[in-house]
Design a protein around this motif. Structure first.
Motif, PDB file in Angstrom:
ATOM      1  N   ASN A  87       0.805  -1.216   0.000  1.00 57.29           N
ATOM      2  CA  ASN A  87       0.000   0.000   0.000  1.00 57.29           C
ATOM      3  C   ASN A  87       0.840   1.270   0.000  1.00 57.29           C
ATOM      4  O   ASN A  87       0.301   2.372  -0.088  1.00 57.29           O
ATOM      5  CB  ASN A  87      -0.934   0.021   1.214  1.00 57.29           C
ATOM      6  CG  ASN A  87      -2.038  -1.007   1.094  1.00 57.29           C
ATOM      7  OD1 ASN A  87      -2.332  -1.497   0.015  1.00 57.29           O
ATOM      8  ND2 ASN A  87      -2.652  -1.350   2.220  1.00 57.29           N
ATOM      9  N   GLY A  88       2.150   1.140   0.130  1.00 56.97           N
ATOM     10  CA  GLY A  88       3.009   2.308   0.228  1.00 56.97           C
ATOM     11  C   GLY A  88       3.010   3.131  -1.045  1.00 56.97           C
ATOM     12  O   GLY A  88       3.165   2.603  -2.148  1.00 56.97           O
ATOM     13  N   ALA A  89       2.822   4.425  -0.893  1.00 55.00           N
ATOM     14  CA  ALA A  89       2.830   5.324  -2.051  1.00 55.00           C
ATOM     15  C   ALA A  89       4.241   5.441  -2.613  1.00 55.00           C
ATOM     16  O   ALA A  89       5.220   5.474  -1.873  1.00 55.00           O
ATOM     17  CB  ALA A  89       2.304   6.700  -1.638  1.00 55.00           C
ATOM     18  N   GLY A  90       4.341   5.502  -3.923  1.00 52.45           N
ATOM     19  CA  GLY A  90       5.622   5.715  -4.571  1.00 52.45           C
ATOM     20  C   GLY A  90       6.370   4.464  -4.956  1.00 52.45           C
ATOM     21  O   GLY A  90       7.405   4.543  -5.619  1.00 52.45           O
ATOM     22  N   LEU A  91       5.870   3.280  -4.549  1.00 49.71           N
ATOM     23  CA  LEU A  91       6.544   2.040  -4.921  1.00 49.71           C
ATOM     24  C   LEU A  91       6.037   1.554  -6.266  1.00 49.71           C
ATOM     25  O   LEU A  91       4.842   1.653  -6.566  1.00 49.71           O
ATOM     26  CB  LEU A  91       6.312   0.968  -3.850  1.00 49.71           C
ATOM     27  CG  LEU A  91       6.871   1.284  -2.460  1.00 49.71           C
ATOM     28  CD1 LEU A  91       6.562   0.152  -1.501  1.00 49.71           C
ATOM     29  CD2 LEU A  91       8.373   1.507  -2.534  1.00 49.71           C
ATOM     30  N   THR A  92       6.923   0.998  -7.062  1.00 53.27           N
ATOM     31  CA  THR A  92       6.552   0.533  -8.396  1.00 53.27           C
ATOM     32  C   THR A  92       6.357  -0.973  -8.438  1.00 53.27           C
ATOM     33  O   THR A  92       5.363  -1.457  -8.961  1.00 53.27           O
ATOM     34  CB  THR A  92       7.632   0.939  -9.414  1.00 53.27           C
ATOM     35  OG1 THR A  92       7.774   2.365  -9.384  1.00 53.27           O
ATOM     36  CG2 THR A  92       7.243   0.494 -10.817  1.00 53.27           C
ATOM     37  N   PHE A  93       7.280  -1.716  -7.876  1.00 57.09           N
ATOM     38  CA  PHE A  93       7.210  -3.170  -7.924  1.00 57.09           C
ATOM     39  C   PHE A  93       6.736  -3.696  -6.566  1.00 57.09           C
ATOM     40  O   PHE A  93       7.511  -4.236  -5.778  1.00 57.09           O
ATOM     41  CB  PHE A  93       8.568  -3.755  -8.313  1.00 57.09           C
ATOM     42  CG  PHE A  93       9.032  -3.278  -9.660  1.00 57.09           C
ATOM     43  CD1 PHE A  93       8.528  -3.844 -10.808  1.00 57.09           C
ATOM     44  CD2 PHE A  93       9.942  -2.244  -9.761  1.00 57.09           C
ATOM     45  CE1 PHE A  93       8.937  -3.402 -12.065  1.00 57.09           C
ATOM     46  CE2 PHE A  93      10.358  -1.791 -11.003  1.00 57.09           C
ATOM     47  CZ  PHE A  93       9.844  -2.374 -12.157  1.00 57.09           C
ATOM     48  N   ARG A  94       5.456  -3.545  -6.319  1.00 57.31           N
ATOM     49  CA  ARG A  94       4.909  -3.852  -4.994  1.00 57.31           C
ATOM     50  C   ARG A  94       4.556  -5.321  -4.821  1.00 57.31           C
ATOM     51  O   ARG A  94       4.711  -5.872  -3.733  1.00 57.31           O
ATOM     52  CB  ARG A  94       3.676  -2.994  -4.750  1.00 57.31           C
ATOM     53  CG  ARG A  94       3.956  -1.497  -4.808  1.00 57.31           C
ATOM     54  CD  ARG A  94       2.671  -0.716  -4.695  1.00 57.31           C
ATOM     55  NE  ARG A  94       1.780  -1.004  -5.819  1.00 57.31           N
ATOM     56  CZ  ARG A  94       0.471  -0.752  -5.832  1.00 57.31           C
ATOM     57  NH1 ARG A  94      -0.088  -0.233  -4.760  1.00 57.31           N
ATOM     58  NH2 ARG A  94      -0.268  -1.018  -6.886  1.00 57.31           N
ATOM     59  N   ASP A 181       1.544  -6.173 -10.631  1.00 58.67           N
ATOM     60  CA  ASP A 181       0.648  -5.810  -9.532  1.00 58.67           C
ATOM     61  C   ASP A 181      -0.824  -6.016  -9.893  1.00 58.67           C
ATOM     62  O   ASP A 181      -1.574  -6.672  -9.159  1.00 58.67           O
ATOM     63  CB  ASP A 181       0.868  -4.350  -9.119  1.00 58.67           C
ATOM     64  CG  ASP A 181       2.271  -4.112  -8.581  1.00 58.67           C
ATOM     65  OD1 ASP A 181       3.008  -5.105  -8.419  1.00 58.67           O
ATOM     66  OD2 ASP A 181       2.625  -2.963  -8.327  1.00 58.67           O
ATOM     67  N   ASP A 182      -1.255  -5.440 -11.017  1.00 59.10           N
ATOM     68  CA  ASP A 182      -2.664  -5.514 -11.387  1.00 59.10           C
ATOM     69  C   ASP A 182      -3.095  -6.938 -11.709  1.00 59.10           C
ATOM     70  O   ASP A 182      -4.212  -7.342 -11.396  1.00 59.10           O
ATOM     71  CB  ASP A 182      -2.948  -4.608 -12.585  1.00 59.10           C
ATOM     72  CG  ASP A 182      -2.714  -3.136 -12.254  1.00 59.10           C
ATOM     73  OD1 ASP A 182      -2.826  -2.791 -11.069  1.00 59.10           O
ATOM     74  OD2 ASP A 182      -2.422  -2.355 -13.177  1.00 59.10           O
ATOM     75  N   ALA A 183      -2.211  -7.700 -12.330  1.00 57.14           N
ATOM     76  CA  ALA A 183      -2.568  -9.043 -12.783  1.00 57.14           C
ATOM     77  C   ALA A 183      -2.819 -10.010 -11.632  1.00 57.14           C
ATOM     78  O   ALA A 183      -3.581 -10.964 -11.782  1.00 57.14           O
ATOM     79  CB  ALA A 183      -1.474  -9.595 -13.691  1.00 57.14           C
ATOM     80  N   VAL A 184      -2.177  -9.790 -10.494  1.00 54.36           N
ATOM     81  CA  VAL A 184      -2.288 -10.757  -9.386  1.00 54.36           C
ATOM     82  C   VAL A 184      -2.922 -10.148  -8.146  1.00 54.36           C
ATOM     83  O   VAL A 184      -2.930 -10.782  -7.085  1.00 54.36           O
ATOM     84  CB  VAL A 184      -0.899 -11.334  -9.027  1.00 54.36           C
ATOM     85  CG1 VAL A 184      -0.294 -12.058 -10.219  1.00 54.36           C
ATOM     86  CG2 VAL A 184       0.038 -10.250  -8.526  1.00 54.36           C
ATOM     87  N   SER A 185      -3.470  -8.939  -8.249  1.00 57.73           N
ATOM     88  CA  SER A 185      -3.984  -8.268  -7.052  1.00 57.73           C
ATOM     89  C   SER A 185      -5.083  -9.067  -6.359  1.00 57.73           C
ATOM     90  O   SER A 185      -5.175  -9.073  -5.130  1.00 57.73           O
ATOM     91  CB  SER A 185      -4.500  -6.868  -7.412  1.00 57.73           C
ATOM     92  OG  SER A 185      -5.540  -6.956  -8.387  1.00 57.73           O
ATOM     93  N   ALA A 186      -5.934  -9.755  -7.124  1.00 58.47           N
ATOM     94  CA  ALA A 186      -7.002 -10.548  -6.504  1.00 58.47           C
ATOM     95  C   ALA A 186      -6.433 -11.688  -5.675  1.00 58.47           C
ATOM     96  O   ALA A 186      -6.968 -12.034  -4.617  1.00 58.47           O
ATOM     97  CB  ALA A 186      -7.942 -11.098  -7.577  1.00 58.47           C
ATOM     98  N   LYS A 187      -5.332 -12.274  -6.139  1.00 57.79           N
ATOM     99  CA  LYS A 187      -4.695 -13.359  -5.382  1.00 57.79           C
ATOM    100  C   LYS A 187      -4.060 -12.819  -4.096  1.00 57.79           C
ATOM    101  O   LYS A 187      -4.090 -13.468  -3.050  1.00 57.79           O
ATOM    102  CB  LYS A 187      -3.612 -14.023  -6.239  1.00 57.79           C
ATOM    103  CG  LYS A 187      -4.043 -14.466  -7.633  1.00 57.79           C
ATOM    104  CD  LYS A 187      -5.060 -15.556  -7.607  1.00 57.79           C
ATOM    105  CE  LYS A 187      -5.222 -16.183  -8.996  1.00 57.79           C
ATOM    106  NZ  LYS A 187      -5.492 -15.250 -10.099  1.00 57.79           N
TER     107      LYS A 187
END
Length: 378
Positions: A87-94, A181-187
């Motif tokens: 959830n940290g702002a500014g991170l790219t590869f979360r 991030d978007d592809a696996v967010s549900a997992k």
């Protein structure tokens, strides 16, 4: 404490019992009379003084013993760190950071459970001796082994979710993953909820972590056009796409739809007759309630449309009585109708970059074409 004197059995008991390790009053008396643990020598004065000086050594947020409940405390802290990082702002590869840390959290949680149940969670050789690292430390089970053990306390959907993340973690460790991030967010969301549920079920609701993690505030809203552009712009490495496709291919539709495997959340504006009634931004509704069923209909219709691959469309036609309809005929038809043109309701970007998904209206249109073609495909 018994050897030094100055405490009765009831007072000594208070130093050693805690919620996750209750000690019976009778045991203290049996130690005093040497009916139990007679072979164990009393601690020396320095050790006793250190114990008394640091007691109570507890985690302030949970009351857990820092020493005795170390595994459980580490599990909670690792998952909290994973969520804060994502959830940290500014991170790219979360996602990569979350997965690695979440695997550590789950490993500690499994170890805490097996330790409480009296299961020796150390690797052993064929002769029964404990395996050790080159430095001489005992080797403990990794998460994958914990999940395969007969006494694993979590259900199959949870195991499948974690197995997916473990495979993805191997890709992260050995290859460059780009942005996933978007592809696996549900997992990842399912992983969080599963962890919290397991924490409460196995050890108690008082150790839940939802109160430690507030709702994340959003700066943007997403309309259908924005969502389509984001999905189109997202690119995944071929190795990740292949891994995800292979894993999903081994699951049934029901297993893929289980929220314990992949948890999807939909946000809608919440309105109320009074201003005070609209202050709560999020409301959780049971899926089997009347309101939940109505929302599900809307989601299936407007948000999460069923996507068919070309192969599935062809198979549906053949199963429907048109065995002569093949992939070439399907390609000719969509090209003739320009079915992939923007604004047409027949399809859209698939789940992964480079894929195309066909919607129900297209399946209906293809069926109508087959019916209009007489015996051409029969």
């Amino acid at each position: 404490m018994q050897a030094r004197g100055g405490w009765n059995d009831q007072e000594i008991l208070a130093y050693f019992t805690r919620p996750l390790r209750t000690v019976n009053h009778r045991l203290i008396g049996e130690i005093r009379t040497q009916h139990r643990h007679k072979a164990i020598n009393a601690a020396n004065d320095d050790a006793l003084d250190e114990f008394l000086a640091t007691w109570p050594d507890v985690d302030p947020s949970t009351g857990l013993s820092v020493r005795g409940d170390e595994l459980l405390i580490k599990a909670r802290e690792a998952m909290i760190a994973a969520v804060h990082t994502f959830n940290g702002a500014g991170l790219t590869f979360r996602a990569e950071l979350f997965i690695v840390t979440a695997v550590i959290a789950w490993t500690y949680l499994m170890h805490a459970f097996y330790r409480r149940e009296g299961v020796d969670y150390r690797y052993k050789k064929a002769d029964g001796t404990v395996m050790q690292t080159p430095e001489g430390a005992d080797k403990y089970w990794e998460l994958g082994f914990c999940l395969r053990h007969a006494k694993c306390p979590v259900g199959k959907p949870v195991v499948q979710n974690l197995e997916f993340l473990l495979i993805l973690r191997h890709e992260i460790e050995h290859r460059s993953t780009s942005r996933i991030d978007d592809a696996v967010s549900a997992k990842l969301q399912a992983c969080c909820i599963n962890f919290n549920d397991a924490l409460k079920t196995l050890f108690g609701a008082q150790y839940a972590i939802e109160r430690r993690l507030p709702i994340a505030l959003q700066f943007v809203t997403f309309g259908p056009d924005q969502r389509a552009l984001l999905k189109k712009a997202r690119t995944l490495p071929p190795t990740i796409v292949a891994m995800m496709d292979a894993f999903h291919a081994g699951l049934s539709d029901e297993e893929q739809a289980d929220p314990a495997f992949a948890h999807r959340v939909v946000f809608i504006p919440k309105l109320g007759a009074r201003a005070s009634a609209s202050d709560e931004a999020i409301e959780f509704i049971k899926a089997d309630s009347a309101e939940g069923e109505e929302i599900t209909k809307v989601l299936l219709k407007d948000v999460d449309k069923r996507r068919y691959t070309a192969t599935e469309v062809v198979k549906a036609m053949r199963d429907g009585g048109f065995p002569g309809f093949g992939m070439r005929a399907h390609t000719d038809l969509w090209q003739a109708l320009d079915a992939k043109a923007p604004g047409k309701p027949f399809g859209g970007p698939g789940l992964y970059a480079g894929q195309w998904g066909w919607f129900d209206p297209w399946v209906a249109r293809v069926k109508a074409h087959c019916e209009e073609s007489g015996d051409r495909y029969k």
